[in-house]
Design a protein around this motif. Structure first.
Motif, PDB file in Angstrom:
ATOM      1  N   ARG A   1      11.535  70.993  23.951  1.00 36.33           N
ATOM      2  CA  ARG A   1      12.962  71.029  24.293  1.00 36.33           C
ATOM      3  C   ARG A   1      13.622  69.690  23.991  1.00 36.33           C
ATOM      4  O   ARG A   1      14.732  69.644  23.450  1.00 36.33           O
ATOM      5  CB  ARG A   1      13.131  71.369  25.778  1.00 36.33           C
ATOM      6  CG  ARG A   1      14.599  71.473  26.209  1.00 36.33           C
ATOM      7  CD  ARG A   1      14.731  71.695  27.707  1.00 36.33           C
ATOM      8  NE  ARG A   1      14.181  72.976  28.126  1.00 36.33           N
ATOM      9  CZ  ARG A   1      13.028  73.126  28.787  1.00 36.33           C
ATOM     10  NH1 ARG A   1      12.302  72.045  29.095  1.00 36.33           N
ATOM     11  NH2 ARG A   1      12.599  74.305  29.134  1.00 36.33           N
ATOM     12  N   GLN A   2      12.929  68.604  24.317  1.00 39.49           N
ATOM     13  CA  GLN A   2      13.492  67.276  24.053  1.00 39.49           C
ATOM     14  C   GLN A   2      13.680  67.048  22.556  1.00 39.49           C
ATOM     15  O   GLN A   2      14.679  66.484  22.126  1.00 39.49           O
ATOM     16  CB  GLN A   2      12.576  66.202  24.637  1.00 39.49           C
ATOM     17  CG  GLN A   2      13.090  64.786  24.418  1.00 39.49           C
ATOM     18  CD  GLN A   2      12.148  63.732  24.973  1.00 39.49           C
ATOM     19  OE1 GLN A   2      11.161  64.049  25.621  1.00 39.49           O
ATOM     20  NE2 GLN A   2      12.455  62.476  24.705  1.00 39.49           N
TER      21      GLN A   2
ATOM     22  N   ASP B   1      16.757  68.727  21.457  1.00 39.27           N
ATOM     23  CA  ASP B   1      17.923  67.943  21.890  1.00 39.27           C
ATOM     24  C   ASP B   1      18.169  66.770  20.946  1.00 39.27           C
ATOM     25  O   ASP B   1      19.314  66.468  20.579  1.00 39.27           O
ATOM     26  CB  ASP B   1      17.720  67.418  23.315  1.00 39.27           C
ATOM     27  CG  ASP B   1      17.773  68.520  24.359  1.00 39.27           C
ATOM     28  OD1 ASP B   1      18.307  69.611  24.048  1.00 39.27           O
ATOM     29  OD2 ASP B   1      17.278  68.288  25.484  1.00 39.27           O
ATOM     30  N   GLU B   2      17.081  66.098  20.537  1.00 35.03           N
ATOM     31  CA  GLU B   2      17.220  64.950  19.654  1.00 35.03           C
ATOM     32  C   GLU B   2      17.680  65.368  18.266  1.00 35.03           C
ATOM     33  O   GLU B   2      18.485  64.673  17.642  1.00 35.03           O
ATOM     34  CB  GLU B   2      15.898  64.195  19.587  1.00 35.03           C
ATOM     35  CG  GLU B   2      15.530  63.505  20.898  1.00 35.03           C
ATOM     36  CD  GLU B   2      14.160  62.844  20.854  1.00 35.03           C
ATOM     37  OE1 GLU B   2      13.395  63.134  19.900  1.00 35.03           O
ATOM     38  OE2 GLU B   2      13.858  62.040  21.751  1.00 35.03           O
TER      39      GLU B   2
ATOM     40  N   SER C   1      15.027  55.690  23.906  1.00 34.10           N
ATOM     41  CA  SER C   1      16.111  56.422  23.225  1.00 34.10           C
ATOM     42  C   SER C   1      17.428  55.663  23.112  1.00 34.10           C
ATOM     43  O   SER C   1      18.488  56.271  23.056  1.00 34.10           O
ATOM     44  CB  SER C   1      16.353  57.771  23.930  1.00 34.10           C
ATOM     45  OG  SER C   1      15.185  58.556  23.859  1.00 34.10           O
TER      46      SER C   1
ATOM     47  N   THR D   1       8.245  70.927  27.528  1.00 34.31           N
ATOM     48  CA  THR D   1       9.281  69.917  27.776  1.00 34.31           C
ATOM     49  C   THR D   1       9.538  69.075  26.541  1.00 34.31           C
ATOM     50  O   THR D   1      10.688  68.776  26.199  1.00 34.31           O
ATOM     51  CB  THR D   1       8.851  69.006  28.945  1.00 34.31           C
ATOM     52  OG1 THR D   1       8.674  69.808  30.112  1.00 34.31           O
ATOM     53  CG2 THR D   1       9.899  67.934  29.206  1.00 34.31           C
ATOM     54  N   GLU D   2       8.452  68.701  25.835  1.00 29.81           N
ATOM     55  CA  GLU D   2       8.606  67.889  24.619  1.00 29.81           C
ATOM     56  C   GLU D   2       9.285  68.673  23.510  1.00 29.81           C
ATOM     57  O   GLU D   2      10.057  68.121  22.727  1.00 29.81           O
ATOM     58  CB  GLU D   2       7.231  67.385  24.169  1.00 29.81           C
ATOM     59  CG  GLU D   2       6.642  66.341  25.101  1.00 29.81           C
ATOM     60  CD  GLU D   2       5.185  66.037  24.794  1.00 29.81           C
ATOM     61  OE1 GLU D   2       4.731  64.918  25.130  1.00 29.81           O
ATOM     62  OE2 GLU D   2       4.497  66.910  24.217  1.00 29.81           O
TER      63      GLU D   2
END
Length: 869
Positions: A458-459, A462-463, A11, A455-456
């Motif tokens: 949510r990520q 965020d991205e 990232s 989790t993915e």
């Protein structure tokens, strides 16, 4: 840290490599895939000019990505450009690696190297404030605008732009720059300290030991022990005769050359150390860069703990010898004068894929009477000077460049004299621009279509939020094109070209429908410069970086040299089939995405955005919610009715305004550009037909609900379809190529059939009504008709309105209507009731029926709607 692991840290979208020597084949086969695995795509490599020219010419014909997926440039510095700094920045923080290794296979494991890596950013011990002056220095080492833009994008990373500038004394990173060498910088840092001994690792030396003399006079050093490869030392025994300290040398093992640069000082005031790129020489330490000194970088350790340096200090446990017993005789060097005093060099080659033009910057600038010719693949092209740019020449190329890196040279003729430049790679401006956006802007969207854990999911949100933040705050990433189409500046006396007539464009599409070129095909005019988020609305975004490049992380460890196999570049990984039982999207994440887009639309409609956004930034921002809607519907992230709501909101902001003022965001930005004498730039960015195509197709594909919304949709379609700003610079061949690749269902029918039909029917209706509306308005008042819910109202210069509440025409109360998508109360007797008139006028009634059929059937079978009309 192993530099490959450094590159694979996730990232960090922007990457800067400062190096002396550079191996482009090694970079493309090893480093670049690692950077892609770490989500970096905005990549700049800045190296020593002579080294860059030599290594790239040796690798010509073996490179695929240079000038297309990463930017390479020689530093604007007359001395040796010798720093070794790797910097990667992401939306929240960054990571730095500084040491002695160049970007070569030897520098990444073949030699004995030394380096260190650490995090920078708001949540780390090093806040990164030193990056401001450091990146300013990097800007001064960049000669071309493409490199300047790349560094500016790094400087404008939001967290860094909000980080205060650190004082020079607060930073452990030292670098030489204009007017300042390393020696006085270190002397000031350790002012008053005294040392007895210095132990040194170095890759090379000067003849007389200038650094050792300086260390003696500045810090009182009495003894020096140097570990080096004897064949790389330039010490001259005669010139060392008066050295004011005792010198001992440890020969490095012959199997791996000593290339580390390390200085450990011991004395009554404790220990101190520096490590980085500087060898033990006057050029590295004492000469200022503007007088022939090197550009160098170091990390300073003011109070180092010896336990942290056990590995490197263990080198000095080996036996040391007197210089006379170790040093090898140096061969005499003879400098032959250049037989040809006039030497031309290609400073840059830039390719504009859309305009099919190549621009060359030649140094020194050819004089009047000289005729340059570009040589590409053995074919010659005559060149013309670019007005207002000394040394800049352009030529038209009939065909697209190859998908691999292309090298070209220039031959210059003047009478019987002839000069030829060395070959240089061509920078594909559009491909580099896309690469600068790819990882940060495009990667998060892939999460909308793949099965992902909680989790993915949510990520991914965020991205996407980081993307939204960048669209509003990262101004350097969305600069309008500078080189662009390589056109010369228009004369004020030139008559501006008329915008493309959409009707003429549709005729072109119909004539060429059977043979529409594919996106990226090799034919002229088919090379399409789609950048950033806009690419997500088409099938054109290339998956250049393989998803599988990170699959062999376990094979990389701290001591393993990467496999440097020669041959063809690594192929893109095969796409895998979607899972049979995809993980469902959690409702809380779906709601969060909807809230994020709602906030985004509110910000996009604000006066602040209209006042400061670039045209490029506006186009990318408009594309963002449309791309989320398009990609998000496939896996259930976005419901169809929500996607439609977002599309209508985008249309309203762009054309109808909100806080952005009358005429909407499009008009506000256009007016600002016109006031700043930049209207041609606005037309080039906004008016190439791409946004026009997306908006028409999006509106056509939406299924508007509610009373009278079929007319609202017809008016909106006409407004977008005929907007001159969206077609000001459109090229029919390009639009034809794009229309076959747009991802919106039935887009071609909306563009080529529905929108023209709706526009034509509305124009006919308006023409009919202009002739009779005033008379009809008066007669309707005299008869005392009642306006019913859903009745169509019309007034010249105002247009269409929909009656929302029943109201007698003679009553004093206002009439509630929907006008341009908004509910309003208007004066009774102000609009003519077209529905009432159509009941008595068969022709008018037929036109309205045809219009409604054309609009209402668009989302199901647009071709049937046109047939019915």
């Amino acid at each position: 840290m192993n530099p490959r692991l450094f590159c694979r840290e996730q990232s960090y979208h922007k990457a800067l490599f400062l190096t002396y020597s550079f191996d482009p084949i090694f970079f493309e086969q090893v480093v670049l895939p690692d950077l892609w695995a770490g989500r970096s795509s905005d990549i700049l490599v800045l190296g020593d000019q002579a080294q860059i020219e030599a290594s790239t010419q040796a690798a010509a014909g073996q490179l695929w990505h240079l000038g297309r997926h990463y930017l390479l440039a020689g530093a604007n510095h007359t001395g040796a450009f010798h720093p070794k700094v790797f910097l990667r920045l992401g939306p929240k923080d960054g990571i730095v690696m500084l040491g002695s290794g160049n970007v070569t296979s030897s520098g990444w494991g073949g030699n004995q190297e030394l380096g260190t890596a650490w995090m920078v950013g708001p949540e780390h011990a090093d806040k990164g404030g030193w990056l401001h002056p450091f990146l300013d220095s990097v800007l001064s080492w960049c000669a071309g605008e493409l490199e300047h833009d790349a560094v500016r994008r790094m400087k404008d990373v939001p967290w860094l732009s909000l980080t205060p500038v650190a004082l020079a004394t607060d930073s452990v990173v030292l670098h030489s720059r204009q007017g300042l060498s390393l020696a006085p910088t270190l002397a000031q840092r350790w002012a008053g300290r005294r040392f007895d001994e210095v132990r040194i690792l170095t890759g090379s030396t000067d003849e007389s030991g200038a650094f050792l003399r300086w260390a003696h006079s500045t810090f009182g050093v009495q003894q020096a022990t140097i570990a080096l490869t004897p064949s790389s030392a330039s010490f001259d025994l005669d010139k060392l005769a008066d050295l004011p300290l005792k010198l001992r040398i440890i020969p490095a093992p012959a199997d791996r050359a000593m290339h580390a640069k390390f200085y450990w000082f011991d004395g009554p005031d404790g220990s101190a150390a520096v490590m980085g790129s500087a060898n033990c020489s006057a050029a590295a330490w004492l000469l200022v860069p503007d007088q022939g000194g090197n550009i160098e970088t170091l990390v300073a350790y003011d109070q180092p703990n010896p336990d942290d340096f056990v590995g490197v200090l263990s080198v000095f446990a080996a036996p040391a010898s007197d210089p006379v017993d170790v040093l090898l005789p140096r061969p005499a060097t003879v400098n032959e004068p250049d037989a040809n005093a006039l030497v031309f060099r290609l400073k840059s080659l830039q390719w504009d894929s859309e305009g099919h033009r190549l621009q060359a910057e030649i140094s020194p600038a050819p004089e009047s009477g000289m005729k340059p010719e570009l040589v590409v693949g053995g074919i010659r092209f005559s060149m013309q000077p670019l007005q207002g740019a000394a040394g800049a020449w352009v030529c038209d190329l009939p065909e697209d460049l190859a998908s691999a890196t292309v090298f070209a040279s220039v031959e210059i003729f003047c009478g019987t004299e002839q000069w030829a430049t060395l070959p240089r790679w061509v920078n594909d401006v559009a491909a580099l621009e896309h690469a600068s956006h790819a990882a940060r802007l495009l990667e998060p969207f892939k999460g909308l279509e793949r099965s992902a854990t909680s989790t993915e999911q949510r990520q991914m949100l965020d991205e996407l939020q980081d993307v939204a933040h960048a669209l509003f705050n990262d101004t350097a990433a969305f600069r309008d094109p500078g080189f662009g189409s390589a056109r010369t500046k228009e004369s004020k006396n030139d008559t501006p070209a008329s915008p493309v007539n959409p009707a003429d464009l549709i005729v072109h599409l119909e004539e060429h429908h059977e043979g529409l070129p594919n996106l990226g095909s090799a034919g002229p005019g088919a090379s399409l410069s789609l950048t950033g988020i806009l690419r997500l609305l088409f099938d054109g975004e290339a998956e250049e970086s393989a998803d599988s490049v990170a699959t062999k992380d376990e094979e990389i460890d701290e001591g393993q040299l990467p496999d440097d196999g020669k041959g063809a570049p690594k192929k893109v990984g095969e796409k895998t089939a979607p899972p049979l039982n995809p993980v469902p999207i959690e409702e809380r994440f779906r709601d969060r995405l909807a809230a994020q887009i709602s906030t985004f639309l509110t910000e996009m409609s604000s006066p602040a955005f209209a006042e400061r956004c670039s045209a490029t930034q506006m186009v990318q921002a408009v594309s963002f919610p449309l791309a989320v809607a398009l990609r998000g519907q496939r896996r259930g992230w976005v419901k169809p009715e929500v996607a439609e709501q977002w599309a209508l909101e985008v249309f309203s902001i762009l054309f109808r305004g909100k806080a952005s003022g009358p005429g909407g965001l499009l008009h506000a930005v256009e007016q600002r550009y016109a006031e700043n004498d930049q209207h041609s730039t606005f037309e080039e960015v906004v008016g190439d037909g791409t946004l026009w195509m997306v908006l028409v197709a999006t509106l056509g594909n939406s299924n508007w609900q509610g009373v009278g919304t079929d007319i609202d949709k017809a008016v909106a379609l006409r407004e977008v379809f005929t907007a001159p700003q969206l077609l000001a610079s459109a090229v029919p061949a390009r639009v034809a190529a794009l229309i076959g690749r747009i991802r919106i269902d039935d887009a071609r029918s909306y563009l080529a059939d529905v929108a023209p039909t709706v526009t034509r029917l509305l124009e006919e209706l308006d023409s009919e009504l202009r002739q009779v509306w005033e008379v009809e308005l008066r007669q309707q008042g005299e008869r005392g008709i009642t306006h019913k819910v859903g009745d169509l109202l019309w007034r010249e210069k105002i247009g269409w309105a929909i009656c929302l509440e029943e109201a007698p025409s003679k009553a004093d109360q206002p009439v509630k209507v929907r006008l341009r998508g908004k509910e309003k109360a208007v004066m009774n007797g102000y609009y003519a009731n077209v529905s009432d008139l159509a009941n008595r006028d068969a022709h008018l009634g037929s036109l309205i029926d045809n219009l409604r059929r054309a609009v209402s059937a668009t989302t199901a079978h647009p071709e049937k709607a046109v047939a019915a009309a």
